[in-house]
Design a protein around this motif. Sequence first.
Motif: not given
Length: 124
Positions: A19, A84, A105, A107, A109-111, A114-115, A117-118
């Motif tokens: 991240y 997260l 979120i 983890k 389910n999201y790249t 995408e994190v 972007k959120k």
Amino acid sequence: MDRKKILIIEDDALLSNMYQTKFNSEGFCMIVVADGESGIKLLSEGLNPSMVLLDIVMPKMDGIEVLEKIKQMEICKDVPVIMLTNLGQKENIDKATKSGAVGYIVKANYTPSEVVKKVREIIG
């Protein structure tokens, strides 16, 4: 332009490094700590991040406890917190939301993209 600071509280070094790399490449300044006590300490010493990304399952203090402490601190009670985590059960999501999290979120389910972007959706 000022780079927005993101504090990530995550005990998995591989994940926090992933991240950190992604957010840094997107123009953010990432501060990484491995447990809730360290995160609370940084915040109480005056770190003023634009957002906190917070894991739930961690040693010493779980993420819900950390979230509750953050929301009780006058200095950072308005800092948005996104959970997260790998816990996707409804009771965890409800507890985090009731405690003040602005996002949740899972983890798996999201790249990292995408994190990011959120985070941008929430803090601009």
